[in-house]
Design a protein around this motif. Structure first.
Motif, mmCIF file in Angstrom:
data_model
loop_
_atom_site.group_PDB
_atom_site.id
_atom_site.type_symbol
_atom_site.label_atom_id
_atom_site.label_comp_id
_atom_site.label_asym_id
_atom_site.label_seq_id
_atom_site.Cartn_x
_atom_site.Cartn_y
_atom_site.Cartn_z
ATOM 1 N N ARG A 199 1.019 -0.987 -0.014
ATOM 2 C CA ARG A 199 -0.017 0.060 -0.079
ATOM 3 C C ARG A 199 0.976 1.247 0.066
ATOM 4 N NH1 ARG A 199 -5.199 -0.023 4.242
ATOM 5 N NH2 ARG A 199 -5.516 1.594 3.176
ATOM 6 N N ARG A 200 2.246 0.839 0.906
ATOM 7 C CA ARG A 200 2.673 2.457 0.830
ATOM 8 C C ARG A 200 3.083 2.234 -1.014
ATOM 9 N NH1 ARG A 200 4.672 0.521 6.284
ATOM 10 N NH2 ARG A 200 6.806 -0.627 4.640
ATOM 11 N N LEU A 202 1.949 1.750 -3.637
ATOM 12 C CA LEU A 202 1.032 2.119 -5.007
ATOM 13 C C LEU A 202 1.032 3.761 -4.219
ATOM 14 C CD1 LEU A 202 -1.821 -1.002 -4.096
ATOM 15 C CD2 LEU A 202 -0.627 0.109 -5.963
ATOM 16 N N ILE A 203 0.759 4.052 -2.797
ATOM 17 C CA ILE A 203 0.698 5.816 -2.483
ATOM 18 C C ILE A 203 1.911 6.313 -3.350
ATOM 19 C CG2 ILE A 203 1.026 7.424 -0.908
ATOM 20 C CD1 ILE A 203 -0.857 4.942 1.282
ATOM 21 N N ARG A 206 1.261 6.150 -6.849
ATOM 22 C CA ARG A 206 0.284 7.130 -7.599
ATOM 23 C C ARG A 206 0.205 8.704 -7.812
ATOM 24 N NH1 ARG A 206 -4.389 6.057 -3.342
ATOM 25 N NH2 ARG A 206 -5.859 7.804 -4.498
ATOM 26 N N LEU A 249 -3.441 1.759 -10.363
ATOM 27 C CA LEU A 249 -3.360 2.077 -9.271
ATOM 28 C C LEU A 249 -4.722 2.064 -8.501
ATOM 29 C CD1 LEU A 249 -0.500 4.266 -10.130
ATOM 30 C CD2 LEU A 249 -0.089 1.981 -9.136
ATOM 31 N N GLN A 250 -5.624 3.199 -8.620
ATOM 32 C CA GLN A 250 -6.531 2.903 -8.166
ATOM 33 C C GLN A 250 -7.799 2.003 -7.729
ATOM 34 O OE1 GLN A 250 -7.084 5.755 -6.127
ATOM 35 N NE2 GLN A 250 -9.341 5.248 -5.777
ATOM 36 N N SER A 253 -5.377 0.095 -5.806
ATOM 37 C CA SER A 253 -5.861 0.254 -3.625
ATOM 38 C C SER A 253 -6.768 0.001 -3.635
ATOM 39 C CB SER A 253 -5.979 1.829 -3.695
ATOM 40 O OG SER A 253 -4.354 2.583 -4.457
ATOM 41 N N GLU A 254 -7.457 0.179 -4.290
ATOM 42 C CA GLU A 254 -9.544 -0.618 -4.246
ATOM 43 C C GLU A 254 -9.113 -1.930 -3.720
ATOM 44 O OE1 GLU A 254 -12.112 0.551 -6.950
ATOM 45 O OE2 GLU A 254 -11.879 2.696 -6.667
ATOM 46 N N ALA A 256 -6.533 -3.523 -2.378
ATOM 47 C CA ALA A 256 -5.835 -3.938 -1.137
ATOM 48 C C ALA A 256 -6.018 -3.056 -0.055
ATOM 49 C CB ALA A 256 -4.433 -2.754 -0.885
ATOM 50 N N VAL A 257 -7.286 -2.022 -0.285
ATOM 51 C CA VAL A 257 -8.719 -2.190 0.834
ATOM 52 C C VAL A 257 -9.098 -2.908 1.390
ATOM 53 C CG1 VAL A 257 -10.296 -0.087 1.591
ATOM 54 C CG2 VAL A 257 -7.873 0.152 0.416
ATOM 55 N N HIS A 260 -7.716 -5.711 3.131
ATOM 56 C CA HIS A 260 -6.922 -4.945 4.353
ATOM 57 C C HIS A 260 -8.242 -5.116 5.396
ATOM 58 C CE1 HIS A 260 -5.767 -2.890 7.796
ATOM 59 N NE2 HIS A 260 -6.489 -2.186 7.643
#
Length: 335
Positions: A199-200, A202-203, A206, A249-250, A253-254, A256-257, A260
């Motif tokens: 996640r880091r 991916l940030i 972005r 990437l978005q 990220s989704e 990954a959420v 989580h």
């Protein structure tokens, strides 16, 4: 060591990585010719433009920039920046892009900065990046393969930057799949550590991609007199492809959420199971503790106090009682 400065390689000199840089002249019809900085100034065709490439850290190139653009504008070209952007001044534009270094890994993306000065008939690029190799100049030496306008050149730069990003995005997707597989095997701790690192990453990606898209979009919509409709279309295509990378990437990220949340749910389920087990043990042993405590009181009248087999009789009663409680809880689906 004799203190003699190390001479640059022939490849570095050929690609304009030292001194004033390399000079390329485009005829506007897909043709290109290279000139050495020491040669006389080339004549730019009416429909063409000139590209000057130099190393942003080279003192000779900085001196040349100050003579051409002035102290302020040359400082903008050579100053380090943290994010991509586009600034339009009169009929000129300053564009800053970020490119990942070759062979970069998703967890260690080394960024190389690319600064462009765009005006009528001329583009200046200041960067430590090997621009000519990056763009594949060998293909331009063939007829009708070279950029036909400054906007076309910038679009190609943005597309090549996107080409370097795509394999890294695929690797991030593969790593997210591995995290999901780890979670399926109930190795929650390992999945959590890998997911936090992912996640880091991916940030960071972005932060690299979205400003790049905004810079290309800004350049497209600005009213520069030497941009044609075809130029704006090329820039729009480059911005859309960069935006597509951002959308991927978005989406990651989704995902990954969601992973989580699965990890949180899995931990909550494990906690509930543990609490249920502790509650079941408490239910079983509470009456056993009560009975054994009452029989252990130091008062007269305790049943079987004078019997030689009393201990085993009490143990049998406790085992039967415990077995009965376990059977009842299982039948009632409480455990």
């Amino acid at each position: 060591m004799d203190g003699t400065p190390k001479q640059p390689s022939d490849r570095a000199q050929h690609n304009g990585l030292i001194g004033v840089g390399a000079v390329l002249v485009f005829d506007g019809d897909g043709g290109m010719k290279r000139y050495e900085p020491s040669e006389s100034l080339p004549v730019v065709p009416p429909r063409g433009f000139k590209l000057v490439v130099g190393n942003s850290k080279a003192p000779e190139f900085k001196l040349w920039l100050r003579g051409e653009l002035g102290e302020f504008n040359s400082g903008l070209l050579t100053s380090p920046t943290s994010r991509a952007r586009c600034t339009v001044m009169d009929d000129r534009a300053l564009v800053m892009l970020r490119v990942v270094r070759p062979g970069a890994a998703p967890h260690d993306v080394g960024r190389q900065f690319l600064t462009l000065w765009i005006e009528q008939g001329r583009v200046i690029i200041a960067s430590e990046l090997n621009i000519l190799d990056f763009l594949g100049m060998s293909k331009w030496e063939q007829p009708v393969h070279a950029p036909v306008s400054p906007a076309d050149l910038i679009a190609r730069l943005a597309l090549r930057a996107t080409d370097r990003l795509e394999p890294l995005i695929e690797m991030l997707g593969d790593r997210l799949d591995e995290v999901e597989e780890t979670l399926i095997t109930h190795r929650t701790e390992k999945a959590q550590d890998n997911l936090e690192h992912l996640r880091r990453t991916l940030i960071n990606f972005r932060r690299l991609v979205w400003p790049q898209r905004d810079a290309l979009t800004t350049l497209e919509i600005e009213d520069l007199s030497f941009f044609s409709d075809r130029d704006r279309l090329r820039l729009r295509d480059a911005a859309m492809r960069t935006a597509r990378i951002g959308d991927e990437l978005q989406a990651l990220s989704e995902r990954a959420v969601l992973v989580h949340e699965e990890i949180v749910d899995d931990r909550a389920e494990q906690m509930n199971r543990t609490m249920l087990l502790l509650a079941a043990v408490t239910v079983v042993f509470s009456p056993l503790t009560l009975i054994s405590g009452m029989l252990g009181m130091n008062v007269s009248g305790i049943p079987l106090a004078d019997s030689g087999g009393a201990f085993w009789i009490v143990c049998g009663i406790l085992v039967v009682l415990a077995s009965g409680l376990v059977w009842w809880m299982r039948k009632s689906h409480l455990f």
